[in-house]
Write a protein that holds these residues in place. Sequence first.
Motif, PDB file in Angstrom:
ATOM      1  N   GLY A   1      36.550 -49.882  24.529  1.00 40.19           N
ATOM      2  CA  GLY A   1      36.687 -51.086  24.281  1.00 40.19           C
ATOM      3  C   GLY A   1      36.504 -51.836  22.931  1.00 40.19           C
ATOM      4  O   GLY A   1      37.222 -52.561  21.897  1.00 40.19           O
ATOM      5  N   LEU A   2      36.419 -50.540  21.662  1.00 33.94           N
ATOM      6  CA  LEU A   2      35.926 -50.884  20.698  1.00 33.94           C
ATOM      7  C   LEU A   2      37.981 -50.472  19.540  1.00 33.94           C
ATOM      8  O   LEU A   2      38.137 -49.757  19.888  1.00 33.94           O
ATOM      9  CB  LEU A   2      35.195 -50.445  19.887  1.00 33.94           C
ATOM     10  N   GLN A   3      37.481 -51.655  18.836  1.00 33.73           N
ATOM     11  CA  GLN A   3      38.465 -51.568  18.212  1.00 33.73           C
ATOM     12  C   GLN A   3      39.186 -51.176  17.012  1.00 33.73           C
ATOM     13  O   GLN A   3      37.862 -52.527  16.244  1.00 33.73           O
ATOM     14  CB  GLN A   3      40.091 -53.188  18.475  1.00 33.73           C
ATOM     15  N   GLY A   4      40.100 -50.999  15.707  1.00 33.70           N
ATOM     16  CA  GLY A   4      39.712 -51.307  14.716  1.00 33.70           C
ATOM     17  C   GLY A   4      41.029 -50.732  13.825  1.00 33.70           C
ATOM     18  O   GLY A   4      42.092 -50.388  14.602  1.00 33.70           O
ATOM     19  N   VAL A   5      41.105 -51.557  12.477  1.00 32.91           N
ATOM     20  CA  VAL A   5      42.803 -50.946  11.891  1.00 32.91           C
ATOM     21  C   VAL A   5      42.021 -49.660  11.184  1.00 32.91           C
ATOM     22  O   VAL A   5      41.329 -49.025  10.737  1.00 32.91           O
ATOM     23  CB  VAL A   5      42.943 -51.683  10.441  1.00 32.91           C
ATOM     24  N   VAL A   6      43.196 -48.404  11.138  1.00 33.26           N
ATOM     25  CA  VAL A   6      43.099 -47.181  10.551  1.00 33.26           C
ATOM     26  C   VAL A   6      43.597 -47.405   9.048  1.00 33.26           C
ATOM     27  O   VAL A   6      44.206 -48.403   8.883  1.00 33.26           O
ATOM     28  CB  VAL A   6      44.115 -45.854  10.881  1.00 33.26           C
ATOM     29  N   GLU A   7      42.569 -47.082   8.085  1.00 33.63           N
ATOM     30  CA  GLU A   7      41.922 -47.383   6.851  1.00 33.63           C
ATOM     31  C   GLU A   7      42.534 -45.588   6.015  1.00 33.63           C
ATOM     32  O   GLU A   7      43.394 -45.628   4.649  1.00 33.63           O
ATOM     33  CB  GLU A   7      40.989 -47.669   6.072  1.00 33.63           C
ATOM     34  N   LYS A   8      42.214 -44.290   6.444  1.00 33.36           N
ATOM     35  CA  LYS A   8      42.894 -43.757   6.685  1.00 33.36           C
ATOM     36  C   LYS A   8      42.976 -41.933   7.444  1.00 33.36           C
ATOM     37  O   LYS A   8      42.212 -42.450   8.745  1.00 33.36           O
ATOM     38  CB  LYS A   8      41.512 -42.547   5.018  1.00 33.36           C
ATOM     39  N   VAL A   9      43.787 -42.238   7.079  1.00 30.70           N
ATOM     40  CA  VAL A   9      43.923 -40.534   7.623  1.00 30.70           C
ATOM     41  C   VAL A   9      43.268 -39.071   7.639  1.00 30.70           C
ATOM     42  O   VAL A   9      43.765 -38.816   6.164  1.00 30.70           O
ATOM     43  CB  VAL A   9      44.947 -40.915   8.076  1.00 30.70           C
ATOM     44  N   ASN A  10      42.964 -38.343   8.047  1.00 24.04           N
ATOM     45  CA  ASN A  10      41.915 -36.661   7.633  1.00 24.04           C
ATOM     46  C   ASN A  10      43.047 -35.566   9.312  1.00 24.04           C
ATOM     47  O   ASN A  10      43.749 -36.429   9.586  1.00 24.04           O
ATOM     48  CB  ASN A  10      40.643 -36.941   8.173  1.00 24.04           C
ATOM     49  N   GLU A  11      42.820 -34.816   8.646  1.00 21.11           N
ATOM     50  CA  GLU A  11      43.670 -33.765   9.157  1.00 21.11           C
ATOM     51  C   GLU A  11      43.079 -33.675  11.224  1.00 21.11           C
ATOM     52  O   GLU A  11      43.649 -33.764  12.143  1.00 21.11           O
ATOM     53  CB  GLU A  11      42.547 -32.429   9.169  1.00 21.11           C
ATOM     54  N   ASN A  12      41.940 -34.062  11.673  1.00 18.64           N
ATOM     55  CA  ASN A  12      41.078 -34.238  12.275  1.00 18.64           C
ATOM     56  C   ASN A  12      41.284 -35.404  12.649  1.00 18.64           C
ATOM     57  O   ASN A  12      40.276 -35.881  13.787  1.00 18.64           O
ATOM     58  CB  ASN A  12      39.845 -33.064  12.150  1.00 18.64           C
ATOM     59  N   SER A  13      41.183 -36.919  12.053  1.00 13.43           N
ATOM     60  CA  SER A  13      40.210 -38.161  12.675  1.00 13.43           C
ATOM     61  C   SER A  13      40.906 -39.276  11.792  1.00 13.43           C
ATOM     62  O   SER A  13      41.317 -38.707  11.009  1.00 13.43           O
ATOM     63  CB  SER A  13      38.601 -37.704  12.513  1.00 13.43           C
ATOM     64  N   VAL A  14      39.977 -40.645  12.371  1.00 11.88           N
ATOM     65  CA  VAL A  14      41.084 -41.247  11.103  1.00 11.88           C
ATOM     66  C   VAL A  14      39.676 -42.058  11.083  1.00 11.88           C
ATOM     67  O   VAL A  14      38.316 -42.110  11.744  1.00 11.88           O
ATOM     68  CB  VAL A  14      41.722 -42.471  12.106  1.00 11.88           C
ATOM     69  N   ILE A  15      39.345 -43.096   9.943  1.00 15.74           N
ATOM     70  CA  ILE A  15      38.513 -43.515   9.276  1.00 15.74           C
ATOM     71  C   ILE A  15      39.140 -45.514   9.661  1.00 15.74           C
ATOM     72  O   ILE A  15      40.655 -44.865   9.600  1.00 15.74           O
ATOM     73  CB  ILE A  15      38.423 -43.645   7.625  1.00 15.74           C
ATOM     74  N   VAL A  16      38.486 -45.929  10.637  1.00 18.10           N
ATOM     75  CA  VAL A  16      38.525 -46.918  10.940  1.00 18.10           C
ATOM     76  C   VAL A  16      37.399 -48.274  10.945  1.00 18.10           C
ATOM     77  O   VAL A  16      35.937 -48.047  10.423  1.00 18.10           O
ATOM     78  CB  VAL A  16      38.709 -46.957  12.662  1.00 18.10           C
ATOM     79  N   ASP A  17      38.528 -49.337   9.960  1.00 15.31           N
ATOM     80  CA  ASP A  17      37.591 -50.304   9.519  1.00 15.31           C
ATOM     81  C   ASP A  17      36.825 -51.478  11.543  1.00 15.31           C
ATOM     82  O   ASP A  17      38.174 -51.739  11.972  1.00 15.31           O
ATOM     83  CB  ASP A  17      38.708 -51.381   8.981  1.00 15.31           C
ATOM     84  N   LEU A  18      36.156 -51.750  11.463  1.00 16.37           N
ATOM     85  CA  LEU A  18      35.744 -52.253  12.671  1.00 16.37           C
ATOM     86  C   LEU A  18      35.562 -53.728  12.966  1.00 16.37           C
ATOM     87  O   LEU A  18      35.594 -54.454  13.726  1.00 16.37           O
ATOM     88  CB  LEU A  18      34.988 -51.785  13.502  1.00 16.37           C
ATOM     89  N   THR A  19      35.774 -54.154  11.745  1.00 17.10           N
ATOM     90  CA  THR A  19      35.269 -55.272  11.148  1.00 17.10           C
ATOM     91  C   THR A  19      36.794 -56.653  11.619  1.00 17.10           C
ATOM     92  O   THR A  19      36.156 -58.142  12.009  1.00 17.10           O
ATOM     93  CB  THR A  19      35.147 -56.344   9.162  1.00 17.10           C
ATOM     94  N   ILE A  20      38.034 -56.273  12.473  1.00 16.19           N
ATOM     95  CA  ILE A  20      39.014 -57.263  13.230  1.00 16.19           C
ATOM     96  C   ILE A  20      38.019 -57.875  14.450  1.00 16.19           C
ATOM     97  O   ILE A  20      38.438 -58.190  14.482  1.00 16.19           O
ATOM     98  CB  ILE A  20      39.781 -56.342  13.022  1.00 16.19           C
ATOM     99  N   MET A  21      37.708 -56.939  14.676  1.00 13.59           N
ATOM    100  CA  MET A  21      36.705 -57.219  16.745  1.00 13.59           C
ATOM    101  C   MET A  21      36.365 -58.316  16.322  1.00 13.59           C
ATOM    102  O   MET A  21      35.319 -59.148  14.778  1.00 13.59           O
ATOM    103  CB  MET A  21      36.227 -56.937  16.438  1.00 13.59           C
ATOM    104  N   ASP A  22      36.555 -59.690  17.000  1.00 11.00           N
ATOM    105  CA  ASP A  22      35.574 -61.101  17.305  1.00 11.00           C
ATOM    106  C   ASP A  22      34.100 -60.990  16.955  1.00 11.00           C
ATOM    107  O   ASP A  22      33.323 -61.776  16.252  1.00 11.00           O
ATOM    108  CB  ASP A  22      36.360 -62.124  18.251  1.00 11.00           C
ATOM    109  N   ASN A  23      33.654 -59.975  17.775  1.00 12.60           N
ATOM    110  CA  ASN A  23      32.458 -59.327  18.458  1.00 12.60           C
ATOM    111  C   ASN A  23      32.073 -58.854  17.651  1.00 12.60           C
ATOM    112  O   ASN A  23      30.437 -58.049  17.769  1.00 12.60           O
ATOM    113  CB  ASN A  23      31.999 -59.763  19.787  1.00 12.60           C
TER     114      ASN A  23
END
Length: 60
Positions: A15-37
């Motif tokens: 259930g954790l959600q976030g906005v993708v800020e960068k796409v890497n070869e095997n992963s993404v970097i996600v900003d979690l601050t969009i979640m209300d909690n």
Amino acid sequence: MKIAEVGNIVEFKEGLQGVVEKVNENSVIVDLTIMDNFHDLEMEEKTVVNHKKYKILSQF
């Protein structure tokens, strides 16, 4: 497997959600601050998520 793009909202780890800020070869970097909690979770603002471990919720 569809790979997220910058700006997509992804969900991972029960259930954790976030906005993708960068796409890497095997992963993404996600900003979690969009979640209300976000401040209640006591987590870092950003995290790395493997492409196999998330689901894309919205695309731009």
